[in-house]
Design a protein around this motif. Structure first.
Motif, PDB file in Angstrom:
ATOM      1  N   GLY B  52       0.811  -1.208   0.000  1.00 34.22           N
ATOM      2  CA  GLY B  52       0.000   0.000   0.000  1.00 34.22           C
ATOM      3  C   GLY B  52       0.844   1.257   0.000  1.00 34.22           C
ATOM      4  O   GLY B  52       2.083   1.199  -0.004  1.00 34.22           O
ATOM      5  N   TRP B 179      -6.718   3.572   5.121  1.00 32.79           N
ATOM      6  CA  TRP B 179      -7.831   2.690   5.466  1.00 32.79           C
ATOM      7  C   TRP B 179      -7.993   1.574   4.444  1.00 32.79           C
ATOM      8  O   TRP B 179      -8.284   0.435   4.792  1.00 32.79           O
ATOM      9  CB  TRP B 179      -9.127   3.493   5.568  1.00 32.79           C
ATOM     10  CG  TRP B 179      -9.159   4.409   6.746  1.00 32.79           C
ATOM     11  CD1 TRP B 179      -8.264   4.452   7.789  1.00 32.79           C
ATOM     12  CD2 TRP B 179     -10.144   5.416   7.015  1.00 32.79           C
ATOM     13  NE1 TRP B 179      -8.635   5.433   8.684  1.00 32.79           N
ATOM     14  CE2 TRP B 179      -9.787   6.030   8.240  1.00 32.79           C
ATOM     15  CE3 TRP B 179     -11.289   5.859   6.348  1.00 32.79           C
ATOM     16  CZ2 TRP B 179     -10.540   7.061   8.807  1.00 32.79           C
ATOM     17  CZ3 TRP B 179     -12.053   6.881   6.906  1.00 32.79           C
ATOM     18  CH2 TRP B 179     -11.670   7.479   8.121  1.00 32.79           C
ATOM     19  N   MET B 181      -5.748   0.051   2.727  1.00 31.19           N
ATOM     20  CA  MET B 181      -4.811  -1.072   2.871  1.00 31.19           C
ATOM     21  C   MET B 181      -5.153  -1.957   4.057  1.00 31.19           C
ATOM     22  O   MET B 181      -4.793  -3.129   4.094  1.00 31.19           O
ATOM     23  CB  MET B 181      -3.348  -0.607   2.894  1.00 31.19           C
ATOM     24  CG  MET B 181      -2.865   0.082   4.113  1.00 31.19           C
ATOM     25  SD  MET B 181      -1.074   0.391   3.967  1.00 31.19           S
ATOM     26  CE  MET B 181      -0.960   2.102   4.416  1.00 31.19           C
ATOM     27  N   LEU B 182      -5.891  -1.434   5.025  1.00 30.16           N
ATOM     28  CA  LEU B 182      -6.331  -2.243   6.162  1.00 30.16           C
ATOM     29  C   LEU B 182      -7.690  -2.891   5.916  1.00 30.16           C
ATOM     30  O   LEU B 182      -8.122  -3.765   6.670  1.00 30.16           O
ATOM     31  CB  LEU B 182      -6.464  -1.366   7.408  1.00 30.16           C
ATOM     32  CG  LEU B 182      -5.189  -0.875   8.069  1.00 30.16           C
ATOM     33  CD1 LEU B 182      -5.532   0.030   9.245  1.00 30.16           C
ATOM     34  CD2 LEU B 182      -4.375  -2.061   8.535  1.00 30.16           C
ATOM     35  N   GLY B 183      -8.418  -2.398   4.914  1.00 29.16           N
ATOM     36  CA  GLY B 183      -9.800  -2.828   4.748  1.00 29.16           C
ATOM     37  C   GLY B 183     -10.687  -2.257   5.841  1.00 29.16           C
ATOM     38  O   GLY B 183     -11.674  -2.863   6.247  1.00 29.16           O
ATOM     39  N   PHE B 184     -10.340  -1.066   6.316  1.00 26.47           N
ATOM     40  CA  PHE B 184     -11.116  -0.417   7.397  1.00 26.47           C
ATOM     41  C   PHE B 184     -12.151   0.519   6.780  1.00 26.47           C
ATOM     42  O   PHE B 184     -11.796   1.409   6.015  1.00 26.47           O
ATOM     43  CB  PHE B 184     -10.162   0.369   8.302  1.00 26.47           C
ATOM     44  CG  PHE B 184     -10.854   1.157   9.380  1.00 26.47           C
ATOM     45  CD1 PHE B 184     -11.543   0.503  10.386  1.00 26.47           C
ATOM     46  CD2 PHE B 184     -10.819   2.543   9.390  1.00 26.47           C
ATOM     47  CE1 PHE B 184     -12.190   1.218  11.391  1.00 26.47           C
ATOM     48  CE2 PHE B 184     -11.459   3.273  10.388  1.00 26.47           C
ATOM     49  CZ  PHE B 184     -12.142   2.607  11.387  1.00 26.47           C
ATOM     50  N   PRO B 185     -13.447   0.338   7.101  1.00 24.01           N
ATOM     51  CA  PRO B 185     -14.484   1.116   6.413  1.00 24.01           C
ATOM     52  C   PRO B 185     -14.638   2.559   6.882  1.00 24.01           C
ATOM     53  O   PRO B 185     -15.508   3.271   6.385  1.00 24.01           O
ATOM     54  CB  PRO B 185     -15.766   0.321   6.690  1.00 24.01           C
ATOM     55  CG  PRO B 185     -15.325  -0.987   7.268  1.00 24.01           C
ATOM     56  CD  PRO B 185     -14.016  -0.724   7.934  1.00 24.01           C
TER      57      PRO B 185
END
Lengths: 595, 214
Positions: B52, B179, B181-185
């Motif tokens: 990322g 976010w 790259m973390l998959g954080f919504p």
């Protein structure tokens, strides 16, 4: 001093602190027809303000700039590990996060809402019955609360109904009624709401714990699983697992808080007045010293004001209550050398460590989905649910997955498995893998009370009002470290049953002192404990000062030792218990409620 | 109530859309030498790689500069009353310096070490040499006057993480790249319909407080 202060019109009751305990006591006293002034040193807060979506969904402000927490620049504590050290100021938020402002810690909490286990309420007696008096280690001040589960049950029940608590009962009126915690005592009624749904990690933990032979149950959560109207007529919305509980005002009106569940009614009551930004300096007493006459505080404009009152109820956070007693000369300060005095004695914390389990990289654990009070626990090694005899330690620990919503900055800070660098490409790879494919299991253990762990006033540092800071003398002890290591070791098999690809068992280490730099929990307790003996308790079993009968002190300060559970459910029940006895006995016959 | 996150998502239809080209940023707090250090250090702490974007693409230095103008950076939330007595590390931070001062002392110290050892400022060093210096600072092996290098490094690393992963409203996490790259919504904050979809990643991309999506 107080002669210079402006004197206000007397009221019946002054309540110091606008959190759960203060809101409950103010509600009860107005119901009893008393005029109540609630003093809160922080700002007024409401869900419509601090909680409004989407501005409130801001991790930087909530968890890293501490929007809802105590302003340490004005007042903090000093901390040392033992009496031979110089205690140093807790200058930046880290290990624990006390709240400030209307709602107090009840606004920023997560929502885990327990009843105290019956054995924990009489732990000294129970340990002696089972293992003999010699089993109690030298220097451990093990005590009973002086109140039983049966006496508190109606008040646990009332608190759950006010909070709109979600959970599954095991026994109601002695009959097994559901899949709740098999170790929990009988209840007079079901939880007001059914349990929250299991998030994925809790679902896996439930299955694995059962496979290993433990007894998993849904954590009781003051996060509403459905729409709810509480006995005061206020409404809660259903929790949507947004993951913004701890550190936030719940925008969904799902997490119970004084601001949502009590204050909307209280604020409209003609006998009630809330004064925010008012910092109480001390409780005033008459010439005999045995009766409080009111409190003196600094108001929002910095003026020193005295509020006369017939009764003073201290409902600030645990250590603020203890400090106010010390600053006001209420109760004899604890002297650890002579082992005399009670105010500051039996200061305790929560003995928590976290383990991490990595699952198959194809599995997304979605750790950002969560409810602060939700999850699955087992109590097989909590309280007196297991035989301590061969183990040689006192206390226990529930074990749980309580996925409250891990957000991005927290995930980045947590990083990868132990040994991974804290930055650079290796950090990035380990951190992303951990964030997406791991889960956390806590051992949320009890911390016992010890003769040389205590609170007193610091000789050097002062707050913004010129008063001495509170000094904490605290360290982890052998008994508690051994308990933690024994229980955490049990997590290994559960992790294996979950299909772990890697496990890190987070254990307390021998010889490693309490570290104020690492967040642990805000579950501080004791320091002005309840009991039946004025030589070892500052408060009688009705939370009344033994020395000044019109001062009641409500909070986790009353816990004689720590417990494996979160404190709020017990604090709320103790508030209703004390209020009941004030209303039924004290108001008509002011005087000591216990002799 | 469930529609609230949806409202934020919908508002982006007419919002910023595609990533805007990076605008030149003139630091408010950091001087030119400090800014060069910050750009170089951020690039090492979160490098761009296959996993990322890096801290520069996420505008982490801009975030830190903007934070330096906040009361936070002047220690407004820290207990800063004297005396300042040093003690065991586990009793916590005991220096008289708020974040702004830590940066001033720390960056000057890092550049002084770079000049002494390598005759160049930090920003002009090769990446692996920069990494060595950062590791030395992290391990507390350098001293910048009365500032232990670990105190500065911890402050820097904490702010770098904040800048990469906080809401873009604060100046970093550009394009919600941190976010993503973390998959954080992000500010979706509504998983009513996903709480029991076990092991499957949430299908909607991140959304910010202002309604930007990724």
């Amino acid at each position: 001093m107080s002669d210079d202060a402006r004197r206000l019109k007397p009221v019946d009751v002054v309540v110091v602190g606008g959190g759960w305990a203060g809101s409950i006591m103010a509600k009860e006293m107005t119901e009893a027809g008393r005029t109540v002034v609630m003093l809160e040193r922080g700002p007024d807060r409401s869900t419509a303000g601090e909680g409004a979506y989407p501005a409130s969904i801001d991790e930087l402000e909530g968890n890293f700039r501490y929007k809802l927490f105590q302003d340490l620049s004005k007042s903090t504590v000093t901390i040392r590990n033992n009496a031979s050290q110089t205690a140093l100021p807790y200058r930046r938020m880290a290990a624990f996060l006390p709240g400030e402002g209307v709602g107090g810690a009840g606004l920023h909490w997560s929502g885990v809402h327990f009843r105290m286990p019956p054995d924990d309420l009489r732990l000294r007696s129970r340990v002696i019955e089972k293992y003999g008096a010699k089993f109690i280690p030298e220097g451990m001040n093990l005590q009973d609360y002086g109140v039983t589960y049966e006496e508190l049950e109606p008040f646990f029940d009332k608190a759950e109904k006010v909070f709109g608590t979600s959970g599954e009962a095991y026994k109601v009126n002695g009959q097994v009624v559901g899949q709740g915690n098999v170790f929990s005592p009988s209840r007079s009624d079901h939880f007001p709401l059914p349990p929250l749904k299991d998030v994925y990690t809790a679902h896996l933990f439930r299955k694995a714990a059962a496979e290993v032979g433990f007894h998993p149950y849904s954590l009781p959560a003051a996060n509403a699983s459905q729409q709810y109207t509480n006995p005061y007529g206020v409404q809660m919305g259903p929790c949507n697992f947004c993951g913004y509980c701890s550190g936030y005002a719940c925008y969904m009106y799902s997490k119970a808080s004084p601001n949502v569940n009590i204050l909307p009614v209280l604020r409209r009551h003609p006998l009630f007045e809330l004064r925010a930004n008012c910092h109480v300096l001390r409780v005033e007493r008459d010439s005999t010293g045995k009766r409080a006459t009111g409190v003196t505080y600094t108001d929002a404009e910095g003026k020193v004001v005295t509020q006369p009152a017939e009764m003073v109820i201290l409902t600030a956070f645990q250590f603020h209550n203890v400090r106010l007693m010390l600053l006001s000369g209420i109760g004899k300060p604890y002297d650890p050398v002579r082992n005399e005095g009670v105010v500051g004695r039996n200061f305790v914390y929560q003995n928590v460590t976290t383990s991490v389990v990595w699952l198959d990289p194809k599995v997304e654990t979605n750790q950002y989905i969560g409810a602060g009070g939700g999850g699955v626990a087992f109590d097989d090694f909590n309280s007196e649910n297991f035989d301590h005899g061969p183990l040689g330690f006192v206390g226990g620990s529930p074990v749980w997955v309580n996925q409250a919503g891990v957000k991005a900055i927290a995930g980045a800070h947590s990083g990868g498995p132990p040994g991974t660098p804290r930055w650079g490409s290796a950090w990035k790879a380990g951190m992303i893998d951990t964030y997406r494919h791991s889960l956390r299991i806590d051992a949320h253990g009890a911390n016992m009370a010890y003769r040389d762990v205590y609170l007193d006033l610091d000789p050097t540092w002062k707050d913004a009002y010129g008063q001495p800071l509170l000094r904490m003398t605290f360290d982890w002890k052998d008994n508690d470290i051994r308990m933690n290591r024994y229980v955490v070791d049990k997590i290994g098999n559960v992790a294996k049953a979950m299909g772990a690809r890697n496990v890190h068992l987070g254990m307390r280490e021998f010889g490693k002192p309490f570290d104020t730099r690492q967040y642990q929990t805000t579950h501080l307790g004791g320091g002005a404990v309840m009991g039946t003996d004025p030589q070892t308790s500052a408060l009688n079993r009705y939370m009344q000062s033994w020395d000044v009968h019109n001062v009641f002190v409500i909070g986790a300060n009353a816990f004689p030792q720590g417990t494996g559970y979160n404190p709020t459910g017990m604090v709320a029940a103790l508030a209703y218990w004390a209020a009941y006895h004030i209303r039924t006995t004290y108001l008509a016959h002011p005087g000591p409620l216990a002799g | 109530m469930q529609g609230l996150a949806g409202v934020a998502a919908c508002s982006t239809v007419s919002g910023t859309g595609a990533a805007a080209p990076p605008r030149p940023y003139t630091p408010v707090f950091f001087n030119a030498a400090e800014w060069n250090f910050l750009l170089a250090a951020c690039d090492r702490l979160i490098p761009a790689d296959a996993n990322g974007p890096g801290a520069l693409a996420l505008n982490v230095p801009r975030f830190i500069d903007q934070q330096m103008t906040m009361p936070y950076a002047q220690g407004a939330q820290w207990y800063m009353a004297a005396p300042f007595v040093q003690g065991p590390d586990n009793l916590g931070y005991q220096l008289p310096y708020p974040p702004r001062d830590l940066y001033r002392h720390g960056i000057a110290g890092m550049n002084a070490h770079a000049a002494t050892r390598h005759a160049r400022p930090f920003a002009a060093l090769a990446p692996d040499v920069q990494d060595d210096l950062l590791r030395a600072a992290e391990g507390g092996k350098l001293v910048f006057g009365d500032v232990p290098s670990a105190a500065f490094f911890d402050q820097l690393l904490a702010n770098v993480m904040e800048g990469a992963f906080s809401d873009p409203i604060h100046g970093g996490n550009t394009g919600l790249g941190g976010w993503a790259m973390l998959g954080f919504p992000g500010a979706r904050a509504d998983f009513m319909d996903w709480v029991d979809r076990y092991g499957v990643h949430y299908p909607l991309g991140s959304v910010s407080i202002t309604g930007e999506t990724a």
